[in-house]
Design an enzyme around this catalytic site. Structure first.
Site, PDB file in Angstrom:
ATOM      1  N   GLY A   9     -50.686   9.813  -4.501  1.00  0.00           N
ATOM      2  CA  GLY A   9     -49.734   9.313  -5.396  1.00  0.00           C
ATOM      3  C   GLY A   9     -49.330  10.075  -6.165  1.00  0.00           C
ATOM      4  N   LEU A  11     -49.491   9.783  -9.600  1.00  0.00           N
ATOM      5  CA  LEU A  11     -50.498  10.243 -10.834  1.00  0.00           C
ATOM      6  C   LEU A  11     -51.511  11.004 -10.230  1.00  0.00           C
ATOM      7  CD1 LEU A  11     -51.371  10.405 -13.680  1.00  0.00           C
ATOM      8  CD2 LEU A  11     -52.103   8.080 -13.380  1.00  0.00           C
ATOM      9  N   ASP A  32     -60.994   4.382   2.199  1.00  0.00           N
ATOM     10  CA  ASP A  32     -59.936   3.113   2.311  1.00  0.00           C
ATOM     11  C   ASP A  32     -60.501   2.237   1.447  1.00  0.00           C
ATOM     12  OD1 ASP A  32     -58.951   0.691   3.024  1.00  0.00           O
ATOM     13  OD2 ASP A  32     -59.844   0.768   5.380  1.00  0.00           O
ATOM     14  N   ALA A  56     -53.338   2.016  -6.383  1.00  0.00           N
ATOM     15  CA  ALA A  56     -52.646   0.685  -6.632  1.00  0.00           C
ATOM     16  C   ALA A  56     -51.620   0.222  -5.620  1.00  0.00           C
ATOM     17  CB  ALA A  56     -52.126   0.971  -8.017  1.00  0.00           C
ATOM     18  N   THR A  58     -48.308  -1.103  -5.591  1.00  0.00           N
ATOM     19  CA  THR A  58     -47.529  -1.246  -6.624  1.00  0.00           C
ATOM     20  C   THR A  58     -45.946  -1.820  -6.066  1.00  0.00           C
ATOM     21  OG1 THR A  58     -46.674   1.245  -5.904  1.00  0.00           O
ATOM     22  CG2 THR A  58     -48.274   1.025  -7.765  1.00  0.00           C
ATOM     23  N   ASP A  98     -48.331  -1.574 -18.124  1.00  0.00           N
ATOM     24  CA  ASP A  98     -47.453  -2.580 -19.136  1.00  0.00           C
ATOM     25  C   ASP A  98     -47.252  -3.935 -18.744  1.00  0.00           C
ATOM     26  OD1 ASP A  98     -45.696  -1.096 -17.505  1.00  0.00           O
ATOM     27  OD2 ASP A  98     -43.942  -1.993 -18.818  1.00  0.00           O
ATOM     28  N   TYR A 123     -48.385  -8.701  -8.809  1.00  0.00           N
ATOM     29  CA  TYR A 123     -49.214  -7.479  -9.114  1.00  0.00           C
ATOM     30  C   TYR A 123     -49.375  -7.388 -10.551  1.00  0.00           C
ATOM     31  CZ  TYR A 123     -48.060  -2.905 -11.211  1.00  0.00           C
ATOM     32  OH  TYR A 123     -48.391  -1.664 -11.570  1.00  0.00           O
ATOM     33  N   LYS A 127     -53.549  -6.535 -11.413  1.00  0.00           N
ATOM     34  CA  LYS A 127     -53.734  -5.393 -12.110  1.00  0.00           C
ATOM     35  C   LYS A 127     -54.416  -5.881 -13.537  1.00  0.00           C
ATOM     36  CE  LYS A 127     -52.647  -1.619 -12.213  1.00  0.00           C
ATOM     37  NZ  LYS A 127     -53.486  -0.591 -11.389  1.00  0.00           N
TER      38      LYS A 127
END
Length: 279
Positions: A9, A11, A32, A56, A58, A98, A123, A127
């Site tokens: 990904g 990041l 996995d 994540a 997302t 955030d 989501y 998180k």
């Protein structure tokens, strides 16, 4: 040894590039995260010193129709990582969002690490659950950030979407009532490394500043890219996304600066570096 999950990904790619031989990047093919037994087996056999969980689910709107898959990656997998990290004495670094500040308003001011949390939508709720699971590991670091955009062969982020659509459109409508801090993956990766080096623990906010809206950010993207695309402000209701978005998820980063002694870039400077280093 440092494990970086979600290594393919935005990041994860930035972290693996900066950490180089000091880390082992784990993409979905290598680990996995829907398989908790596989997580335990790998961590407990390899015994990393640090696990940075960048993986994540997302797809914010899709999550409303697929809550089980979202929860598996964003919450259940973190619980498994926390359990295994505890067993081997590893530091667990959980990347969060955030979106946990869904109930915040402009009147509340910037969100600090201990500001009231209100996760709206699947989501955000998963998180937040991931944060809570990560904190069960005695040695943990939770890093909340916002609007990640990073380099990939085919990146899917707000900056690239604006650049792609803006080429063919004279005018775009972009939400102007969601206040946030979009931040490059490179800046976040540097900050995560700085926090680890500073032996920081607990919850930290990492984001560029000053706060902006998606409409204002789009205008900055076109300005820096010498594009004449006109950006028309619209409301969240006019945009009509399926999942709830925070109206004021601005992150205060003073704790990060205090602990690391480092400053974070402005949104404009962060974007300029990203645009200058695009493939």
């Amino acid at each position: 040894m440092i494990f970086v999950t979600g290594a393919a990904g935005q990041l994860g790619t930035a972290l693996c590039s900066k950490l180089a031989d000091a880390c082992v990047g784990l993409s979905r093919d290598q680990l996995d995260l829907s398989d908790c037994a596989a997580i335990a087996a790998l961590v407990e056999s390899e015994r990393p010193k640090v696990i940075i969980n960048c993986a994540a689910y997302t797809a914010v709107d899709l999550a409303e129709d697929d809550p089980a898959s979202c929860r598996q990656i964003n919450a259940d997998a973190v619980a498994a990582l926390a359990k295994s990290a505890t067993k081997v004495g590893a530091l667990l670094v959980q990347i969060s969002t955030d979106y946990v500040f869904g109930g915040s308003t402009i009147a509340d001011g910037p969100n600090h690490e201990d500001s009231p949390l209100e996760a709206q939508g699947v989501y955000a709720q998963t998180k937040l659950a991931g944060e809570q699971h990560a904190q069960t590991c005695p040695d943990h670091l939770v890093v909340r950030t916002c609007g990640i955009y990073g380099h990939l062969p085919q990146p899917k982020n707000f900056v690239e979407t604006m650049l792609r659509i803006g080429v063919d459109r004279e005018e775009l409508s972009v939400v102007d009532d969601q206040h946030c801090n979009p931040t490059s993956a490179s800046t976040i990766a540097d900050a995560v490394i700085a926090l680890i080096d500073a032996k920081a623990r607990g919850v930290f906010h990492v984001a560029a500043s000053p706060p902006t809206t998606w409409c204002q950010f789009a205008r900055e993207i076109f300005k820096q890219s010498d594009m004449v695309t006109r950006v028309v402000p619209i409301t969240t209701e006019q945009f009509g996304a399926k999942a709830a978005r925070p109206r004021h998820s601005v992150l205060d980063t003073s704790k990060y600066t205090r602990v690391t002694g480092k400053s974070l870039p402005t949104i404009a400077d962060d974007l300029a570096i990203y645009l200058a280093t695009r493939a």
